[in-house]
Design an enzyme around this catalytic site. Sequence first.
Site, PDB file in Angstrom:
ATOM      1  N   HIS A   1       5.159 -19.932  11.712  1.00  0.00           N
ATOM      2  CA  HIS A   1       4.626 -18.329  11.776  1.00  0.00           C
ATOM      3  C   HIS A   1       4.798 -17.820  13.146  1.00  0.00           C
ATOM      4  O   HIS A   1       5.323 -16.836  13.009  1.00  0.00           O
ATOM      5  CB  HIS A   1       2.856 -18.222  11.469  1.00  0.00           C
ATOM      6  CG  HIS A   1       2.734 -18.228   9.930  1.00  0.00           C
ATOM      7  ND1 HIS A   1       3.367 -17.746   9.071  1.00  0.00           N
ATOM      8  CD2 HIS A   1       1.948 -19.168   9.407  1.00  0.00           C
ATOM      9  CE1 HIS A   1       2.699 -17.646   8.154  1.00  0.00           C
ATOM     10  NE2 HIS A   1       1.804 -18.887   8.035  1.00  0.00           N
TER      11      HIS A   1
ATOM     12  N   HIS B   1       3.561 -25.737   9.578  1.00  0.00           N
ATOM     13  CA  HIS B   1       3.365 -24.433   8.938  1.00  0.00           C
ATOM     14  C   HIS B   1       3.068 -23.436   9.864  1.00  0.00           C
ATOM     15  O   HIS B   1       3.504 -22.399   9.765  1.00  0.00           O
ATOM     16  CB  HIS B   1       2.622 -24.680   7.915  1.00  0.00           C
ATOM     17  CG  HIS B   1       2.501 -23.273   6.952  1.00  0.00           C
ATOM     18  ND1 HIS B   1       2.855 -23.500   5.914  1.00  0.00           N
ATOM     19  CD2 HIS B   1       1.839 -22.150   7.192  1.00  0.00           C
ATOM     20  CE1 HIS B   1       2.628 -21.856   5.337  1.00  0.00           C
ATOM     21  NE2 HIS B   1       1.943 -21.457   6.288  1.00  0.00           N
ATOM     22  N   GLU B   2       1.985 -23.729  10.779  1.00  0.00           N
ATOM     23  CA  GLU B   2       1.579 -22.440  11.503  1.00  0.00           C
ATOM     24  C   GLU B   2       2.342 -22.332  12.538  1.00  0.00           C
ATOM     25  O   GLU B   2       2.671 -21.128  12.967  1.00  0.00           O
ATOM     26  CB  GLU B   2       0.095 -23.047  12.181  1.00  0.00           C
ATOM     27  CG  GLU B   2      -0.952 -23.219  11.075  1.00  0.00           C
ATOM     28  CD  GLU B   2      -1.285 -22.017  10.139  1.00  0.00           C
ATOM     29  OE1 GLU B   2      -0.881 -21.073  10.593  1.00  0.00           O
ATOM     30  OE2 GLU B   2      -1.795 -22.025   9.249  1.00  0.00           O
TER      31      GLU B   2
END
Length: 637
Positions: free
Chosen positions: A503, A499-500
């Site tokens: 980003h 998920h990170e």
Amino acid sequence: MLFLPPRPGCGRRLSLSRIAVVVVMSVLVPFTAIPGPVSAAPGPLPRTSGQEHVGWLPAEQRPPRAADTAALRRQHDDPVQSPPRPSMHTTGEPVACDPANFTGNTGAELVRQIRAVTTECVNTLFGLTGGDARGAFREEQMVTVANAYRDNALGYPGDNSTATAQLVLYLRAGYYVQWNQPDVVGEYGPALKSAIQGALDAFFANPRSGTVSDANGEVLAESVTLVDSAQENARYLGVVERLLTGYDSSYDQYWWMVNAVNNVYTVLFRGHQLPEFVQAVQADPRVLEVLRDFALQHLDLLGTDRAYLTSNAGRELARFLQHEAMRPAVRPMVRELLGRSEMTGPTAALWVGVAEMTDAHDQSNCAEYGTCDLQRRLAEAVLTVRHTCSPSIAVRAQQMAAEELEATCASLTGQDAFFHDKVQDSGPVADDLNTTVEVVAFDSSAGYQTYAGAIFGIDTNNGGMYLEGDPSAPGNQPRFIAYEAEWLRPEFAIWNLNHEYTHYLDGRFDMYGDFAESTSTPTVWWLEGIGEYISYSYRDLPYQEAIEEAGRHTYALSELWNTTYDADTTRVYRWGYLAVRYMAERHPAELASVLGHYRTGYWQAARDLLTRTIGTSFDQDWHAWLDQCAAGACSQP
């Protein structure tokens, strides 16, 4: 989520950074476990606050460590319920939770309505706005409830059988809502101050408020936090001292009692913003000795799951170094604590917490403490592993074996092609120089909490952070700060890794500029939705929680275009995922047009396309798609 400025002095222009943060907003998080935000003056803690939208925070603004660790184990999609605790009973059969029960009643009937509902119901009142906020929490309503709390406290039986917690929580909600909406709710004056003092005096004077049990601990923890909400930090220093000196091993079997003790650190932390608190400690500095003694007497807690009690004692003692008049008394105590702990190893949480405060408030005397050049020394001592995955990915770690590094690199590098295939970009956005991301991995959530704040200047009551910085600045270093999920061992996993990393990729290939620019219009549906969509689909995992949400039809698609970080995590993450997946599957051409505007920084054009051109025209098809999703169509990533 994504946030605040880079650290001053890092050679970057002061623009907002894109920072990804795991946030807890669930009503399932234990009462008061997580300190609220720092503001110009102490605002009351929200009942469900996790972290506010903050990334970099100077040490003097970072709150005490929380007793609850749910935020650290939280995936963006899944609010973690804390271990089962005794429930807060009502005084009879619970009634329906309707704000009108509180806004439409006064006097004894208002009190009856509050006592008849669950604490979960009262918890929802933290979100009241407008006329409802005034109806529930104008001063005369608060005085009524404070007086009822006083009367209740006189006969408090040591548990919640008389609904004391509901009254306390209602008062906390009122202070929180009034703090954020003073023009709507109206001013709070001497009448409420007198009433709340009478109520708290009565509660803490009742011997049963000291009963060592979870049944009492829940009510006690809320009452301690109410002290801070009402800005009565100075008046109840004696309660702070009593709870710290009273703690012993008999508390340890009762999570809520331990939590109540830990809540006193927030009373101290935010008391510094009140002149009367500082004056009270100067006049009677016994609390300084109590903090020193607590830390020294409970060194055995360091390295355990209650280490925060000891490290918070040291941190809050050293925080008093900010007051020049108190430094002669505080300095020798601080040196003693540093001498009884070390930078690494089991006692590190205490050493680092104290050292951070000396660095923040007495740096010119760092040689006296042995804390000079603190950030560099910590980084060199702790982040000893360095590894290059690819020209665009570097790893710094506290401890990772060769096979763990290999697995991490394979996961990250494999995600690149998957991401580009999904978003169909044409390379980096203009003016983005973030060619290499640094993945910082601590060995555990405890290591992250101990060191990440001191080294990188971030809040650590979360599941990790991505800090983009200013992508147009030469030498800027985007960085994902994370930790190994020790609770999954022997399986190795860096928590929220994919998920990170999304980003980083999204910021470089989809979103022009920095966080301030990319959130100048509501873009959260995409920012967090794509993070979830890529993370789950890349790992070939069904997003079961989002699928369950689809069946509820909570939001029209046209509503989700307006999602901001003020929304709850279910809307931000689960519904963000659903919105992105729907657009990718049903309307790829329109999605490509939106991303075209995002990539060039035409934020209003993207906004107009979503809210005016598309508007509500997809809503009917959206609800049909949600039915299909809930029926199994979304089970295949």
